[in-house]
Design a protein around this motif. Structure first.
Motif, PDB file in Angstrom:
ATOM      1  N   PHE A 204      30.024  38.661  35.479  1.00 16.85           N
ATOM      2  CA  PHE A 204      31.164  38.431  36.606  1.00 16.85           C
ATOM      3  C   PHE A 204      30.636  39.127  37.746  1.00 16.85           C
ATOM      4  CE2 PHE A 204      34.485  40.645  38.879  1.00 16.85           C
ATOM      5  CZ  PHE A 204      35.638  39.896  38.856  1.00 16.85           C
ATOM      6  N   TYR A 205      30.898  38.268  38.845  1.00 14.40           N
ATOM      7  CA  TYR A 205      30.547  39.220  40.162  1.00 14.40           C
ATOM      8  C   TYR A 205      31.735  38.639  41.092  1.00 14.40           C
ATOM      9  CZ  TYR A 205      28.664  34.376  41.470  1.00 14.40           C
ATOM     10  OH  TYR A 205      28.555  33.083  41.707  1.00 14.40           O
ATOM     11  N   LEU A 206      31.458  39.320  42.259  1.00 16.29           N
ATOM     12  CA  LEU A 206      32.505  39.106  43.468  1.00 16.29           C
ATOM     13  C   LEU A 206      31.897  38.657  44.669  1.00 16.29           C
ATOM     14  CD1 LEU A 206      34.585  42.492  43.115  1.00 16.29           C
ATOM     15  CD2 LEU A 206      35.447  40.335  42.353  1.00 16.29           C
ATOM     16  N   VAL A 207      32.350  38.033  45.565  1.00 21.03           N
ATOM     17  CA  VAL A 207      32.111  37.634  46.744  1.00 21.03           C
ATOM     18  C   VAL A 207      33.052  38.161  47.908  1.00 21.03           C
ATOM     19  CG1 VAL A 207      31.652  35.648  48.470  1.00 21.03           C
ATOM     20  CG2 VAL A 207      31.433  35.311  46.041  1.00 21.03           C
ATOM     21  N   ASP A 208      32.335  39.265  48.572  1.00 24.96           N
ATOM     22  CA  ASP A 208      32.935  39.915  49.786  1.00 24.96           C
ATOM     23  C   ASP A 208      32.901  39.131  50.823  1.00 24.96           C
ATOM     24  OD1 ASP A 208      34.232  42.090  51.158  1.00 24.96           O
ATOM     25  OD2 ASP A 208      32.901  43.550  50.674  1.00 24.96           O
ATOM     26  N   ASP A 209      33.464  39.581  52.059  1.00 26.02           N
ATOM     27  CA  ASP A 209      33.426  39.192  53.365  1.00 26.02           C
ATOM     28  C   ASP A 209      32.390  39.841  54.247  1.00 26.02           C
ATOM     29  OD1 ASP A 209      34.037  37.701  55.749  1.00 26.02           O
ATOM     30  OD2 ASP A 209      35.929  38.351  56.027  1.00 26.02           O
ATOM     31  N   ARG A 210      31.405  39.073  54.613  1.00 27.20           N
ATOM     32  CA  ARG A 210      30.187  39.641  55.256  1.00 27.20           C
ATOM     33  C   ARG A 210      30.928  39.998  56.846  1.00 27.20           C
ATOM     34  NH1 ARG A 210      25.678  35.650  55.955  1.00 27.20           N
ATOM     35  NH2 ARG A 210      25.525  36.229  53.817  1.00 27.20           N
ATOM     36  N   GLU A 211      31.947  39.589  57.295  1.00 24.61           N
ATOM     37  CA  GLU A 211      32.529  40.080  58.559  1.00 24.61           C
ATOM     38  C   GLU A 211      33.311  41.021  58.392  1.00 24.61           C
ATOM     39  OE1 GLU A 211      31.005  38.463  61.173  1.00 24.61           O
ATOM     40  OE2 GLU A 211      30.050  37.443  59.600  1.00 24.61           O
ATOM     41  N   ASN A 212      34.009  41.454  57.071  1.00 20.48           N
ATOM     42  CA  ASN A 212      34.782  42.396  56.831  1.00 20.48           C
ATOM     43  C   ASN A 212      34.454  43.102  55.688  1.00 20.48           C
ATOM     44  OD1 ASN A 212      37.191  44.246  56.946  1.00 20.48           O
ATOM     45  ND2 ASN A 212      38.475  42.632  56.029  1.00 20.48           N
ATOM     46  N   PRO A 213      33.424  43.894  55.222  1.00 16.89           N
ATOM     47  CA  PRO A 213      33.117  44.126  54.238  1.00 16.89           C
ATOM     48  C   PRO A 213      33.996  45.339  53.604  1.00 16.89           C
ATOM     49  CG  PRO A 213      31.369  44.979  55.560  1.00 16.89           C
ATOM     50  CD  PRO A 213      32.470  43.856  56.211  1.00 16.89           C
ATOM     51  N   GLN A 218      35.748  46.401  46.527  1.00 18.89           N
ATOM     52  CA  GLN A 218      35.020  45.763  45.367  1.00 18.89           C
ATOM     53  C   GLN A 218      34.758  46.173  44.315  1.00 18.89           C
ATOM     54  OE1 GLN A 218      35.039  42.437  46.449  1.00 18.89           O
ATOM     55  NE2 GLN A 218      35.523  42.650  48.413  1.00 18.89           N
ATOM     56  N   GLN A 219      34.000  47.546  44.351  1.00 15.58           N
ATOM     57  CA  GLN A 219      33.807  48.251  43.165  1.00 15.58           C
ATOM     58  C   GLN A 219      34.501  48.913  42.234  1.00 15.58           C
ATOM     59  OE1 GLN A 219      30.452  48.885  42.097  1.00 15.58           O
ATOM     60  NE2 GLN A 219      30.222  47.258  43.609  1.00 15.58           N
ATOM     61  N   ALA A 220      35.994  49.027  43.088  1.00 20.59           N
ATOM     62  CA  ALA A 220      37.223  49.209  42.210  1.00 20.59           C
ATOM     63  C   ALA A 220      37.342  48.031  41.221  1.00 20.59           C
ATOM     64  CB  ALA A 220      38.468  49.463  42.832  1.00 20.59           C
ATOM     65  N   ILE A 221      37.323  46.863  41.719  1.00 22.64           N
ATOM     66  CA  ILE A 221      37.366  45.685  40.812  1.00 22.64           C
ATOM     67  C   ILE A 221      36.410  45.620  39.754  1.00 22.64           C
ATOM     68  CG2 ILE A 221      37.725  43.214  40.825  1.00 22.64           C
ATOM     69  CD1 ILE A 221      38.944  43.268  43.734  1.00 22.64           C
ATOM     70  N   ILE A 222      35.180  45.740  40.150  1.00 23.28           N
ATOM     71  CA  ILE A 222      34.178  45.560  39.405  1.00 23.28           C
ATOM     72  C   ILE A 222      34.310  46.660  38.156  1.00 23.28           C
ATOM     73  CG2 ILE A 222      31.690  46.328  38.721  1.00 23.28           C
ATOM     74  CD1 ILE A 222      31.982  43.373  40.152  1.00 23.28           C
ATOM     75  N   ALA A 223      34.714  47.887  38.512  1.00 24.70           N
ATOM     76  CA  ALA A 223      34.932  49.044  37.531  1.00 24.70           C
ATOM     77  C   ALA A 223      35.950  48.503  36.429  1.00 24.70           C
ATOM     78  CB  ALA A 223      35.315  50.258  38.108  1.00 24.70           C
ATOM     79  N   ALA A 224      37.117  48.015  36.942  1.00 20.49           N
ATOM     80  CA  ALA A 224      38.227  47.578  36.031  1.00 20.49           C
ATOM     81  C   ALA A 224      37.772  46.197  35.073  1.00 20.49           C
ATOM     82  CB  ALA A 224      39.344  47.003  36.879  1.00 20.49           C
ATOM     83  N   ALA A 294      41.052  42.054  37.518  1.00 21.22           N
ATOM     84  CA  ALA A 294      40.678  41.964  38.753  1.00 21.22           C
ATOM     85  C   ALA A 294      42.018  41.855  39.905  1.00 21.22           C
ATOM     86  CB  ALA A 294      39.784  40.730  39.102  1.00 21.22           C
ATOM     87  N   VAL A 295      43.015  40.930  39.449  1.00 22.85           N
ATOM     88  CA  VAL A 295      44.136  40.992  40.345  1.00 22.85           C
ATOM     89  C   VAL A 295      44.975  42.491  40.276  1.00 22.85           C
ATOM     90  CG1 VAL A 295      46.381  39.941  40.670  1.00 22.85           C
ATOM     91  CG2 VAL A 295      44.519  38.626  40.032  1.00 22.85           C
ATOM     92  N   CYS A 296      44.820  43.010  39.128  1.00 22.96           N
ATOM     93  CA  CYS A 296      45.484  44.107  39.159  1.00 22.96           C
ATOM     94  C   CYS A 296      44.641  45.280  39.877  1.00 22.96           C
ATOM     95  CB  CYS A 296      45.946  44.726  37.694  1.00 22.96           C
ATOM     96  SG  CYS A 296      47.145  43.475  36.825  1.00 22.96           S
ATOM     97  N   ALA A 297      43.631  45.399  39.715  1.00 24.00           N
ATOM     98  CA  ALA A 297      42.635  46.326  40.207  1.00 24.00           C
ATOM     99  C   ALA A 297      42.897  45.971  41.812  1.00 24.00           C
ATOM    100  CB  ALA A 297      41.243  46.431  39.818  1.00 24.00           C
ATOM    101  N   ALA A 298      42.634  44.900  42.262  1.00 19.72           N
ATOM    102  CA  ALA A 298      42.601  44.637  43.868  1.00 19.72           C
ATOM    103  C   ALA A 298      44.242  45.202  44.290  1.00 19.72           C
ATOM    104  CB  ALA A 298      42.458  43.007  43.971  1.00 19.72           C
TER     105      ALA A 298
END
Length: 306
Positions: A204-213, A218-224, A294-298
């Motif tokens: 699993f991985y995530l894509v953040d927004d380079r213009e609004n990182p 993101q790490q809260a989602i990864i941890a969940a 991921a949805v809940c952690a977000a």
């Protein structure tokens, strides 16, 4: 890693025209049914949520109504969150994860946030288990108001009146082995380019927004998600799918520049999930659970830091 020297449609080095798109379309067959798999779950959820028909597709006589679900008691004083799935129709847990969240966990957020969920943005692609739509267009590179993908422009129209209310948008995706064996070779053939073999990340991985990182988000989602399935490691270049890993399990794209779905709301917190369903270390159920986690952690992070 998969190599492909030849794609069965088109002439190497020459972009496709309508003839090639027609040939490609003839190779696609309906393998599952939007009206049997997705619509009954949406209908059942409409007992608790408002069902919104926000667009219609007509592809050679095959008609699809696009639906979203939202709070019946929408409260403009609360922040809003958009959850999207099935932008790439073949990415199954994007669709089932969005629906599963509504069925299993959404009630926990009543009175805290306005939810808007579009669970299957690309039903033609869902039925063909394909990345593209009927016109060999990738909806997730065309989220522009004047773009060529009707799946994308109708979603933009759905969220446009609510821009400014969104705190969060999470877009649910998968990265699959077929990305390397079918969809990337098809893309190269369509555009008249040479296919560059790629490594599909295991996890699993995530894509953040380079213009609004938003690295802490993101790490809260990864941890969940890590409690459900494994996180993709970087390759020997320190990359995932050709992009530098900026934090564990996270890469960045310029969402608006690339015309990606996660950029349509202008929300403070945005992310694209990428589950890997082909790993021997996971299962379809775990993929669904990872999307829901991921949805809940977000939501939890965004609401705590609103």
């Amino acid at each position: 890693m998969t190599t492909a020297a030849f794609y069965p449609v088109g002439t190497p080095g020459q972009p496709w025209g309508e003839t090639e798109r027609t040939q490609w379309r003839a190779l696609q067959s309906r393998q599952r049914r939007y009206d049997e798999d997705v619509l009954p779950r949406i209908e059942a959820l409409s007992e608790r949520f408002e069902k919104v028909a926000y667009g219609r597709l007509d592809y050679a006589g095959e008609r699809y109504t696009l639906y979203a679900l939202r709070n019946r008691d929408w409260n403009a004083a609360l922040p809003a969150a958009l959850v999207t799935g099935g932008v790439h129709g073949y990415e199954t847990s994007g669709v089932t994860g969005a629906l599963g969240f509504l069925e299993e966990r959404a009630a926990e957020y009543a009175g805290k946030v306005n939810l808007l969920v579009a669970p299957c943005v690309s039903p033609w692609g869902y039925e063909r288990i394909n990345r593209w739509n009927h016109d060999a267009i990738d909806p997730n590179r065309n989220f522009r108001a004047d773009g060529p993908a009707h799946e994308s422009t109708t979603l933009i129209e759905l969220v446009a009146p609510l821009r400014g209310q969104f705190l969060l948008h999470i877009d649910l995706h998968e990265t699959t082995d077929s990305d390397a064996s079918e969809f990337s070779p098809a893309l190269a053939a369509r555009d008249g380019k040479v296919y560059e073999p790629e490594l599909v990340p295991d996890g699993f991985y995530l894509v953040d927004d380079r213009e609004n990182p938003q690295p802490a988000f993101q790490q809260a989602i990864i941890a969940a998600v890590e409690r459900v399935t494994h996180i993709a490691p970087p390759d020997d270049k320190g990359e995932i799918i050709g992009s530098p890993v900026v934090a564990r399990g996270v890469i960045e794209y310029p969402l608006a520049e690339y015309g990606l779905c996660a950029g349509v709301t202008g929300a403070r917190y945005t992310t694209t999930t990428e589950v890997y369903p082909d790993s021997p270390r996971t299962s379809p159920q775990q993929c669904n659970e990872a999307q829901i986690a991921a949805v809940c952690a977000a939501l939890d992070y965004a609401l705590a830091h609103a």
